[in-house]
Design a protein around this motif. Structure first.
Motif, PDB file in Angstrom:
ATOM      1  N   ASP A 150       0.808  -1.034   0.085  1.00  0.00           N
ATOM      2  CA  ASP A 150      -0.080  -0.066   0.007  1.00  0.00           C
ATOM      3  C   ASP A 150       0.807   1.281   0.108  1.00  0.00           C
ATOM      4  OD1 ASP A 150      -1.907   1.879   0.406  1.00  0.00           O
ATOM      5  OD2 ASP A 150      -2.147   1.501   2.549  1.00  0.00           O
ATOM      6  N   PRO A 151       0.903   2.065  -1.084  1.00  0.00           N
ATOM      7  CA  PRO A 151       1.625   3.254  -1.101  1.00  0.00           C
ATOM      8  C   PRO A 151       1.231   4.345  -0.263  1.00  0.00           C
ATOM      9  CG  PRO A 151       0.292   3.141  -3.172  1.00  0.00           C
ATOM     10  CD  PRO A 151       0.214   1.587  -2.498  1.00  0.00           C
TER      11      PRO A 151
ATOM     12  N   ARG B 161       2.025   8.612   2.471  1.00  0.00           N
ATOM     13  CA  ARG B 161       1.552   9.469   1.780  1.00  0.00           C
ATOM     14  C   ARG B 161       1.761  10.757   2.701  1.00  0.00           C
ATOM     15  NH1 ARG B 161      -3.438   7.723   1.069  1.00  0.00           N
ATOM     16  NH2 ARG B 161      -2.839   7.196  -1.145  1.00  0.00           N
TER      17      ARG B 161
ATOM     18  N   GLN C  29       7.185  -3.413  -6.589  1.00  0.00           N
ATOM     19  CA  GLN C  29       6.209  -2.731  -6.107  1.00  0.00           C
ATOM     20  C   GLN C  29       6.744  -1.687  -4.908  1.00  0.00           C
ATOM     21  OE1 GLN C  29       6.155  -5.753  -6.382  1.00  0.00           O
ATOM     22  NE2 GLN C  29       3.910  -6.539  -7.334  1.00  0.00           N
ATOM     23  N   GLN C  30       7.267  -2.368  -3.878  1.00  0.00           N
ATOM     24  CA  GLN C  30       7.976  -1.237  -2.976  1.00  0.00           C
ATOM     25  C   GLN C  30       8.893  -0.081  -3.506  1.00  0.00           C
ATOM     26  OE1 GLN C  30      10.417  -3.325  -0.040  1.00  0.00           O
ATOM     27  NE2 GLN C  30      11.265  -1.532   0.938  1.00  0.00           N
TER      28      GLN C  30
ATOM     29  N   HIS D 258       6.801   2.435  -5.099  1.00  0.00           N
ATOM     30  CA  HIS D 258       6.153   3.363  -4.428  1.00  0.00           C
ATOM     31  C   HIS D 258       7.028   4.205  -3.623  1.00  0.00           C
ATOM     32  CE1 HIS D 258       2.796  -0.087  -3.937  1.00  0.00           C
ATOM     33  NE2 HIS D 258       2.730   0.606  -4.951  1.00  0.00           N
TER      34      HIS D 258
ATOM     35  N   ARG E  61       8.029   6.991  -6.308  1.00  0.00           N
ATOM     36  CA  ARG E  61       7.072   7.982  -6.296  1.00  0.00           C
ATOM     37  C   ARG E  61       6.694   8.718  -5.029  1.00  0.00           C
ATOM     38  NH1 ARG E  61       3.041   6.257 -10.131  1.00  0.00           N
ATOM     39  NH2 ARG E  61       3.338   4.425 -11.316  1.00  0.00           N
TER      40      ARG E  61
END
Length: 427
Positions: A174-175, A179, A196-197, A200, A203
């Motif tokens: 879960d990015p 946040r 994926q890690q 994220h 980003r």
């Protein structure tokens, strides 16, 4: 749990500053009857060891502050073991996120005779291709956490900056856990990442979140997290040099498990970290290059000052090529010899277009340096209190500076010097 003791107890300690005590007891169990469990299950196709034991004890963490914990198991025989536990944060806005590395813990775990490095005979050829979280950790149960993570947690909590806690596996899922974070801190040994890690984190950097890499060999191995028998993400898959046998090799090459820099989907870690893992083992002084850098304020260092044994046992360096972010500044440039070959370890700082600052120490011993010369020093490799004072002050400058928000807005911009540094090195 499996034990030959008649009973045991569990105590949960939250790691922090606590006026120098460095931990606080938050929960303890009553007496729990002990029972020896069957031998672990072995899956021959991937040489995976799983305990598959029934649950012995459940503890309710409601009301526990988010943070890093050690659960201590005390048998009535006097034997002790630890279990590392992260009570994760649900939000990171305005906080520095400490990102713990359970995939790396598990990769090196030899409980049951197998890790991603060795089989029961000790041979690399018989290593696991897939390792499971459904087994205990070997040794004292928390070696990677104690050596490469605990001291950084204590320092960060002592500074009083707003903190959040997560793990690489949570960032993979879960990015949203990143946040609004001011900073993400990858700790001393964080080698195994999923694509994926990495995506994220990249980003988050591009949106202005600073990143600190307090180790070396970070984001080196590409892994997958896969389903276990009872839950998601219970296994770590990494075929390494046997990547052609990975079922994803032909069908999903970007998810095939080997070093990030290698085929079938090469993507060197330096595009995120700014530095590239080069070798093992080494032991060398850390040599300051840009002594007037804001990271070194208050340390009293001058260009050329060295700190014995701080570079090791694995190291990173800057490799001048198009994949390296710019502008990038080498702040320390440390000569070394690894396997008979001369090279250098580099600390590097760069800023991204979104305003984020990124700093990498270039040495795996950075967090160990925070404990050098103390009773808790453990494996300090001969580092002294002078080194501890330097590493501590530099890390304080880093975390306090990054906690203020995107570093490009309030810290001096990098002064690109890679070409000059390496030109003078080879001259």
């Amino acid at each position: 749990m499996s034990t030959t003791a008649a009973s045991f107890r569990v105590s949960a300690f939250r790691i922090g500053w606590y006026g120098g005590a460095q931990a606080r007891l938050v929960w303890s169990s009553g007496r729990v009857p002990g029972r020896a469990r069957p031998a672990p299950r072995f899956l021959p196709d991937t040489r995976t060891v799983r305990a598959d034991w029934p649950r012995t004890l459940t503890c309710d963490t409601s009301g526990w502050p988010e943070g890093a914990y050690l659960l201590r198991l005390d048998a009535d025989t006097g034997h002790q073991r630890y279990l590392p536990l992260i009570v994760r944060s649900t939000r990171a806005t305005g906080r520095t996120v400490l990102m713990h590395a359970p995939a790396t813990w598990q990769a090196y775990n030899r409980w049951g005779g197998y890790s991603l490095y060795n089989g029961s005979s000790g041979a690399y050829a018989t290593r696991s291709l897939v390792v499971s979280f459904d087994r205990p950790y070997d040794g004292d149960g928390a070696e990677k956490f104690l050596v490469y993570e605990r001291a950084a947690v204590v320092l960060a909590e002592r500074l009083g900056i707003p903190l959040a806690y997560t793990t690489g596996t949570d960032v993979h899922r879960d990015p949203g856990v990143l946040r609004g974070a001011t900073t993400v801190v990858a700790l001393g040994h964080d080698e195994y990442w999923t694509p994926q890690q990495r995506d994220h984190l990249t980003r988050a950097r591009d949106s202005g979140t600073n990143i600190a890499f307090l180790g070396a060999n970070t984001c080196f191995r590409r892994v997958r997290l896969e389903q276990g028998d009872t839950a998601a993400d219970r296994t770590v898959v990494c075929y390494k040099s046997a990547v052609r046998s990975d079922p994803y090799y032909a069908t999903h090459p970007a998810l095939a498990t080997t070093d990030f820099r290698l085929a079938p989907a090469p993507d060197p870690e330096s595009s995120l970290t700014g530095v590239l893992y080069e070798g093992y083992p080494t032991d060398a002084p850390y040599v300051v290059h840009t002594a007037d850098h804001w990271l070194y304020e208050g340390t009293g260092v001058r260009a050329g000052d060295g700190f014995a044994h701080l570079v090791g046992v694995e190291y990173d360096r800057v490799t001048p090529d198009p994949s390296v972010p710019a502008p990038l500044e080498i702040t320390a440039h440390s000569p070394l010899v690894c396997n008979g070959r001369p090279s250098h370890s580099d600390s590097a700082y760069y800023t991204a277009a979104g305003g984020a600052g990124v700093f990498a120490t270039g040495t795996m011993r950075w967090v160990e340096g925070l404990m050098a010369g103390t009773p808790d020093g453990g494996r300090d490799h001969g580092m002294d209190t002078r080194t501890r004072d330097f590493v501590t002050r530099t890390t304080e400058n880093l975390l306090r500076g990054f906690a203020q928000g995107p570093a490009a807005r309030h810290r001096p911009a990098p002064r690109p010097n890679t070409d000059d540094v390496y030109r003078s090195t080879t001259a």
